[in-house]
Enzyme design. Structure first.
Site, PDB file in Angstrom:
ATOM      1  CE  LYS B  78      -3.987   1.951   2.497  1.00 54.14           C
ATOM      2  NZ  LYS B  78      -4.884   1.797   3.668  1.00 54.14           N
ATOM      3  CB  SER B 153      -8.168   3.637   2.657  1.00 52.40           C
ATOM      4  OG  SER B 153      -7.336   3.015   3.603  1.00 52.40           O
ATOM      5  CB  SER B 177      -8.481   0.868   5.610  1.00 54.24           C
ATOM      6  OG  SER B 177      -9.175   2.087   5.572  1.00 54.24           O
TER       7      SER B 177
END
Lengths: 88, 483
Positions: B78, B153, B177
């Site tokens: 990420k 997210s 997330s």
């Protein structure tokens, strides 16, 4: 209110943006107001169990990150950060 | 057989048996990213040359017998996890050109086992959102329906796993997330107990809630990655000193005699009927396997969303005050004074959702409002923790839906922040209470969109939730997205 918050937050909005943001913040704050429905208070003695103090780092002299690495994402002049003039 | 469909364990076996070289494997993935990611947009940066270099070194390790299970495994990271000398944008214009001068602790740990990093995945800007549509660079699509959001997210990390664009990935979870995008994309993701994984080098959003964790094709694969990334860290004083067990040690032991609690508020109105049905079917499966189902209640769930947003935004407003345009990050070309430069840099660099959350956070912390909002939110956090502790007096794990709906259309909801925030109802209490939770697929709705269920564990008991998720996965027939 939103103008004051923007000032606290170091953000600026155009008049048109302010109108939209104020509308959205009204909706968001009315969702947040739900917390007013419960009458309880915070007990600070119950918290802070997540800080592990029995393994603190020894206070030893260590190599720092080199200056050029620290400044690699900034405007660099003579190995210093550059800011607008702050003293007249 | 398409090698990119394999899980971590099987891929590792092939590498070990030398049926494929690490470089060949990496090239297979890079080729697939080339072919498929133009449309899906799961990556912000593909680190092709670095990946090939890492694969060559991984192969040397395999050849000289010093490889671990993760050596040569192609992974995606990420884009809020700092990677030395590799662009780390947080999907924000603020960090568009930010190249970290150091590695996050999790990267040091993965690199020590010679993983192959394929690239950095898209996310909601600064991890603030549940759709990956607030990304300034790559608005990721759901592999099951490209008109739908992948969740967020960590939407890029979940899509990359679901679409076989990596073997596994790292995400971060502040209010759901990891688990919510895993559910939307039909894959497995775990948020570890707060303190399990070092946050050093994770770009801070809400420091008392943030936690890094893996997204993968199975619970066992998540456990394998957790084994590598956990452990105390002198750089993060909130990182636990608890010993790190083998997280996969209980796999295969079955669920006989285990008590699984179902909090009734998580199956109330507001949760799609198909999702309720699917999670209840999973509960019945567990019952057939010998587990006992227990009823329970979490009366404070109705306060969870505002509680979470008050805490997270207050912390975010403080954390994001570091972006001044001077040390790093976007620097405005306008501004003759220091104050003007800071205001202009921030106003140009942050997107709308980030700005809203900073405003809300400063509202909750400001004089005259602090007690009514922030202090109250802290009190509710304590109440929610107590309610979890009470439920765990009478059970081993808690089963809930991961999301109230399946993945929704890209144009729905995302313009309405209040509607978006309420989508987080099933996941936020876990972060508020610092608990571990894993989401794994448990069904598909009538439109073939994945449904996820969450297993919540006692503090530091990731082993149990991983084994319980694995027990279900063994008999679950998953359906791959058609790309």
């Amino acid at each position: 209110m939103v103008k004051y918050l923007a000032q606290l937050s170091k953000l600026k909005f155009s008049e048109k943006e302010l109108e939209e943001v104020a509308k959205q913040m009204t909706g968001i704050i009315s969702l947040m107001d739900k917390v007013k429905e419960i009458d309880i208070s915070y007990d600070p003695l119950l918290d802070n169990k997540n800080i592990y103090l029995n393994d603190l780092r020894k206070d030893e002299k260590k190599e720092s990150m080199p200056t050029e690495k620290i400044l690699s994402n900034a405007v660099n002049s003579n190995n210093c950060f550059v800011v607008p003039k702050v003293v007249e | 057989m398409d090698i990119t469909t394999l899980g971590l364990q099987q891929t590792s076996e092939l590498l070990k048996k030398k049926e494929i070289s690490s470089v060949e494997l990496t090239q297979e993935y890079l080729k697939r990213i080339d072919e498929k990611d133009g449309e899906l947009k799961s990556y912000i940066t593909v680190t092709k040359d670095k990946a090939i270099e890492q694969a060559k070194i991984a192969q040397e390790k395999i050849d000289n017998g010093s490889a671990t299970v993760l050596t040569g495994i192609p992974m995606a990271i990420k884009d809020n996890i700092c990677t030395e000398n590799v662009l780390t944008t947080c999907a924000s214009k603020m960090l568009e050109n930010f190249i970290p001068p150091y590695n996050a602790t999790v990267m040091e740990k993965l690199d020590a086992q010679n993983i192959v990093m394929l690239g950095k995945t898209s996310m909601d800007e600064f991890a603030m959102g549940g759709s990956t549509q607030t990304s300034a660079f790559a608005k990721t699509s759901n592999p099951y329906n490209k008109n739908c959001v992948p969740g967020g997210s960590s939407g890029g990390s979940a899509t990359a796993v679901s679409a076989d664009l990596c073997v596994a990935s790292l995400g971060s979870d502040t209010g759901g997330s990891i688990r919510q995008p895993a559910a939307f994309c039909g894959v497995t993701g775990i948020k570890p107990t707060y303190g399990r994984v070092s946050r050093y080098g994770l770009v801070a959003f809400a420091s008392s809630l943030d936690q890094i964790g893996p997204i993968a094709k199975s619970a066992a694969d998540c456990g394998t990655i957790l084994n590598a990334i956990c452990g105390s860290d002198p750089h993060d004083q909130t990182c636990s000193l608890n010993p790190v067990p083998d997280f996969n040690a209980l796999i295969g032991k079955g669920v006989k005699g285990l008590k699984i609690a179902l909090p009734k508020e998580f199956f109330d109105k507001g949760i799609d009927d198909e999702i309720k049905q699917s999670v209840m079917n999973a509960a019945k499966e567990y019952e057939k396997m010998g587990a006992e189902l227990v009823e329970c209640s979490m009366p404070s769930l109705k306060f969870a969303v505002p509680d979470y947003y008050l805490l997270a935004c207050a912390e975010a407003a403080s954390n994001l005050s570091r972006y001044d345009g001077i040390k790093y990050g976007h620097r405005s070309k306008e501004g003759d004074s220091y104050a003007e430069l800071v205001i202009n840099s921030r106003s140009e660099g942050f997107g709308d959702e980030v700005k809203r959350r900073i405003l809300l956070g400063n509202y909750a912390l400001s004089s005259g409002y602090y007690d009514a909002y922030y202090a109250k939110a802290l009190a509710i956090r304590q109440r929610i923790r107590q309610e979890y502790a009470k439920i765990f007096e009478n059970c081993d794990v808690i089963l809930t839906p991961t999301t109230p709906t399946v993945a929704y259309g890209k144009n729905e909801k995302i313009t309405d922040p209040v509607a978006m925030y309420q989508e987080d109802i099933c996941t936020v209490t876990v972060n508020i209470a610092s608990l571990p939770a894993i989401s794994t697929p448990c069904g598909y709705n009538k439109d073939n969109m994945p449904i996820g269920m969450s297993l919540v564990g006692k503090p530091f008991d990731e082993q149990t939730i991983i084994s319980v998720a694995d027990a279900f996965e063994q008999n679950f027939k998953s359906v791959k997205p058609v790309l």
